[in-house]
Design a protein around this motif. Structure first.
Motif, PDB file in Angstrom:
ATOM      1  N   ALA A   9      19.785  24.563  -3.099  1.00 26.83           N
ATOM      2  CA  ALA A   9      18.735  25.150  -2.255  1.00 26.83           C
ATOM      3  C   ALA A   9      17.393  24.471  -2.519  1.00 26.83           C
ATOM      4  O   ALA A   9      16.664  24.117  -1.582  1.00 26.83           O
ATOM      5  N   HIS A  10      17.081  24.264  -3.783  1.00 33.30           N
ATOM      6  CA  HIS A  10      15.821  23.602  -4.154  1.00 33.30           C
ATOM      7  C   HIS A  10      15.738  22.195  -3.558  1.00 33.30           C
ATOM      8  O   HIS A  10      14.712  21.810  -2.990  1.00 33.30           O
ATOM      9  N   ARG A  11      16.801  21.447  -3.659  1.00 34.34           N
ATOM     10  CA  ARG A  11      16.827  20.059  -3.155  1.00 34.34           C
ATOM     11  C   ARG A  11      16.676  20.008  -1.629  1.00 34.34           C
ATOM     12  O   ARG A  11      16.288  18.994  -1.084  1.00 34.34           O
ATOM     13  N   ARG A  12      16.968  21.097  -0.958  1.00 33.57           N
ATOM     14  CA  ARG A  12      16.859  21.144   0.508  1.00 33.57           C
ATOM     15  C   ARG A  12      15.587  21.839   0.973  1.00 33.57           C
ATOM     16  O   ARG A  12      15.456  22.202   2.123  1.00 33.57           O
ATOM     17  N   GLY A  13      14.627  22.006   0.064  1.00 28.55           N
ATOM     18  CA  GLY A  13      13.329  22.538   0.437  1.00 28.55           C
ATOM     19  C   GLY A  13      13.182  24.044   0.407  1.00 28.55           C
ATOM     20  O   GLY A  13      12.186  24.579   0.878  1.00 28.55           O
ATOM     21  N   TYR A  14      14.166  24.734  -0.138  1.00 26.79           N
ATOM     22  CA  TYR A  14      14.086  26.186  -0.262  1.00 26.79           C
ATOM     23  C   TYR A  14      13.483  26.565  -1.614  1.00 26.79           C
ATOM     24  O   TYR A  14      13.573  25.806  -2.567  1.00 26.79           O
ATOM     25  N   ILE A  15      12.916  27.757  -1.681  1.00 24.55           N
ATOM     26  CA  ILE A  15      12.517  28.340  -2.961  1.00 24.55           C
ATOM     27  C   ILE A  15      13.668  29.255  -3.369  1.00 24.55           C
ATOM     28  O   ILE A  15      13.876  30.303  -2.747  1.00 24.55           O
ATOM     29  N   PRO A  16      14.456  28.883  -4.387  1.00 19.82           N
ATOM     30  CA  PRO A  16      15.542  29.764  -4.809  1.00 19.82           C
ATOM     31  C   PRO A  16      14.995  30.966  -5.584  1.00 19.82           C
ATOM     32  O   PRO A  16      14.170  30.812  -6.478  1.00 19.82           O
ATOM     33  N   VAL A  17      15.440  32.154  -5.190  1.00 22.01           N
ATOM     34  CA  VAL A  17      15.031  33.391  -5.845  1.00 22.01           C
ATOM     35  C   VAL A  17      16.281  34.002  -6.470  1.00 22.01           C
ATOM     36  O   VAL A  17      17.196  34.416  -5.760  1.00 22.01           O
ATOM     37  N   PHE A  18      16.302  34.029  -7.785  1.00 19.00           N
ATOM     38  CA  PHE A  18      17.456  34.530  -8.532  1.00 19.00           C
ATOM     39  C   PHE A  18      17.225  35.987  -8.896  1.00 19.00           C
ATOM     40  O   PHE A  18      16.324  36.317  -9.658  1.00 19.00           O
ATOM     41  N   PHE A  19      18.033  36.877  -8.300  1.00 19.80           N
ATOM     42  CA  PHE A  19      17.997  38.299  -8.605  1.00 19.80           C
ATOM     43  C   PHE A  19      19.189  38.612  -9.495  1.00 19.80           C
ATOM     44  O   PHE A  19      20.293  38.133  -9.249  1.00 19.80           O
ATOM     45  N   THR A  20      18.963  39.452 -10.501  1.00 17.11           N
ATOM     46  CA  THR A  20      20.063  39.868 -11.354  1.00 17.11           C
ATOM     47  C   THR A  20      19.797  41.255 -11.918  1.00 17.11           C
ATOM     48  O   THR A  20      18.701  41.802 -11.743  1.00 17.11           O
ATOM     49  N   GLU A  21      20.781  41.799 -12.568  1.00 13.11           N
ATOM     50  CA  GLU A  21      20.696  43.169 -13.072  1.00 13.11           C
ATOM     51  C   GLU A  21      19.570  43.340 -14.086  1.00 13.11           C
ATOM     52  O   GLU A  21      18.854  44.329 -14.065  1.00 13.11           O
ATOM     53  N   GLY A  22      19.444  42.415 -14.995  1.00 12.17           N
ATOM     54  CA  GLY A  22      18.418  42.537 -16.036  1.00 12.17           C
ATOM     55  C   GLY A  22      17.875  41.183 -16.433  1.00 12.17           C
ATOM     56  O   GLY A  22      18.544  40.155 -16.279  1.00 12.17           O
ATOM     57  N   ALA A  23      16.664  41.194 -16.953  1.00 14.63           N
ATOM     58  CA  ALA A  23      16.013  39.948 -17.353  1.00 14.63           C
ATOM     59  C   ALA A  23      16.788  39.218 -18.453  1.00 14.63           C
ATOM     60  O   ALA A  23      16.664  38.002 -18.604  1.00 14.63           O
ATOM     61  N   ASN A  24      17.608  39.958 -19.205  1.00 19.66           N
ATOM     62  CA  ASN A  24      18.418  39.316 -20.245  1.00 19.66           C
ATOM     63  C   ASN A  24      19.377  38.277 -19.662  1.00 19.66           C
ATOM     64  O   ASN A  24      19.820  37.372 -20.371  1.00 19.66           O
ATOM     65  N   LEU A  25      19.690  38.391 -18.368  1.00 21.93           N
ATOM     66  CA  LEU A  25      20.616  37.441 -17.740  1.00 21.93           C
ATOM     67  C   LEU A  25      19.913  36.158 -17.261  1.00 21.93           C
ATOM     68  O   LEU A  25      20.575  35.222 -16.832  1.00 21.93           O
ATOM     69  N   PHE A  26      18.594  36.108 -17.362  1.00 20.25           N
ATOM     70  CA  PHE A  26      17.873  34.877 -17.014  1.00 20.25           C
ATOM     71  C   PHE A  26      18.312  33.729 -17.920  1.00 20.25           C
ATOM     72  O   PHE A  26      18.459  32.594 -17.476  1.00 20.25           O
ATOM     73  N   THR A  27      18.491  34.031 -19.188  1.00 21.52           N
ATOM     74  CA  THR A  27      18.909  32.995 -20.140  1.00 21.52           C
ATOM     75  C   THR A  27      20.279  32.442 -19.766  1.00 21.52           C
ATOM     76  O   THR A  27      20.502  31.228 -19.854  1.00 21.52           O
ATOM     77  N   ASP A  28      21.189  33.298 -19.319  1.00 22.97           N
ATOM     78  CA  ASP A  28      22.510  32.823 -18.896  1.00 22.97           C
ATOM     79  C   ASP A  28      22.385  31.847 -17.733  1.00 22.97           C
ATOM     80  O   ASP A  28      23.057  30.806 -17.707  1.00 22.97           O
ATOM     81  N   MET A  29      21.521  32.174 -16.759  1.00 27.53           N
ATOM     82  CA  MET A  29      21.320  31.263 -15.625  1.00 27.53           C
ATOM     83  C   MET A  29      20.705  29.951 -16.105  1.00 27.53           C
ATOM     84  O   MET A  29      21.113  28.874 -15.682  1.00 27.53           O
ATOM     85  N   TRP A  30      19.729  30.037 -16.988  1.00 28.73           N
ATOM     86  CA  TRP A  30      19.085  28.835 -17.516  1.00 28.73           C
ATOM     87  C   TRP A  30      20.110  27.954 -18.232  1.00 28.73           C
ATOM     88  O   TRP A  30      20.134  26.736 -18.047  1.00 28.73           O
ATOM     89  N   ARG A  31      20.967  28.551 -19.020  1.00 31.35           N
ATOM     90  CA  ARG A  31      21.993  27.781 -19.734  1.00 31.35           C
ATOM     91  C   ARG A  31      22.968  27.135 -18.749  1.00 31.35           C
ATOM     92  O   ARG A  31      23.382  25.989 -18.940  1.00 31.35           O
ATOM     93  N   ASP A  32      23.335  27.862 -17.690  1.00 33.14           N
ATOM     94  CA  ASP A  32      24.201  27.279 -16.665  1.00 33.14           C
ATOM     95  C   ASP A  32      23.520  26.086 -15.998  1.00 33.14           C
ATOM     96  O   ASP A  32      24.161  25.074 -15.714  1.00 33.14           O
ATOM     97  N   MET A  33      22.224  26.204 -15.768  1.00 32.83           N
ATOM     98  CA  MET A  33      21.489  25.097 -15.144  1.00 32.83           C
ATOM     99  C   MET A  33      21.434  23.884 -16.083  1.00 32.83           C
ATOM    100  O   MET A  33      21.607  22.752 -15.639  1.00 32.83           O
TER     101      MET A  33
END
Length: 157
Positions: A9-33
């Motif tokens: 999405a980012h590469r195609r000019g979108y602003i990706p908005v990541f919604f999740t249950e809790g902020a603790n899951l941000f780290t999981d997304m970061w690690r996946d990235m």
């Protein structure tokens, strides 16, 4: 998969908005990235005590600003009429930030989704946690009328 979709999405000019249950899951997304060698600079909308994103080695990659600083940044972007792409490539936000009617976070996301300068792309992790007839969060996404289950009054989103 969600990390690759966000980068796509980012590469195609979108602003990706990541919604999740809790902020603790941000780290999981970061690690996946980082696992797919694709990193974005997220604007973290969360309680500062919960919004720290960590690298695999435990070091801090990103930290949520103070609540006041987050709100000020959102207001500045809305007043300027543009998302600050010089600082951020994405937004990370837990569903809990959408559960208070009329808050700055909801106003910011509504503004962002209506802003003509750039498209946004929602990535909904754990989306079943945000669904339901009595979910204010679900109403934010669908744009449907929300009836407060306690007062039985309609709330304009």
């Amino acid at each position: 998969v969600a990390a690759a979709i966000m980068y796509w999405a980012h590469r195609r000019g979108y602003i990706p908005v990541f919604f999740t249950e809790g902020a603790n899951l941000f780290t999981d997304m970061w690690r996946d990235m980082t696992d797919i060698d694709r990193r974005l600079r997220p604007f973290v909308i969360a309680a500062p005590s919960e919004g720290t994103i960590k690298n695999k080695d435990g070091s801090e990659a990103f930290k949520a600003m103070s609540v006041e600083a987050q709100k000020a940044a959102m207001r500045e972007m809305m007043e300027a009429g543009r998302f600050d792409a010089d600082k951020y490539d994405a937004i990370f936000i837990p569903y809990s930030q959408l559960q208070i009617h009329g808050n700055t976070q909801v106003a910011f996301l509504k503004w962002l989704s209506n802003a003509a300068q750039k498209k946004i792309f929602f990535v909904l992790d754990e989306s079943h946690k945000a669904a339901g007839d009595t979910s204010l969060t679900g109403a934010v996404f669908t744009g449907e009328e929300y009836i407060d289950p306690k007062t039985r009054h309609s709330i304009d989103l």
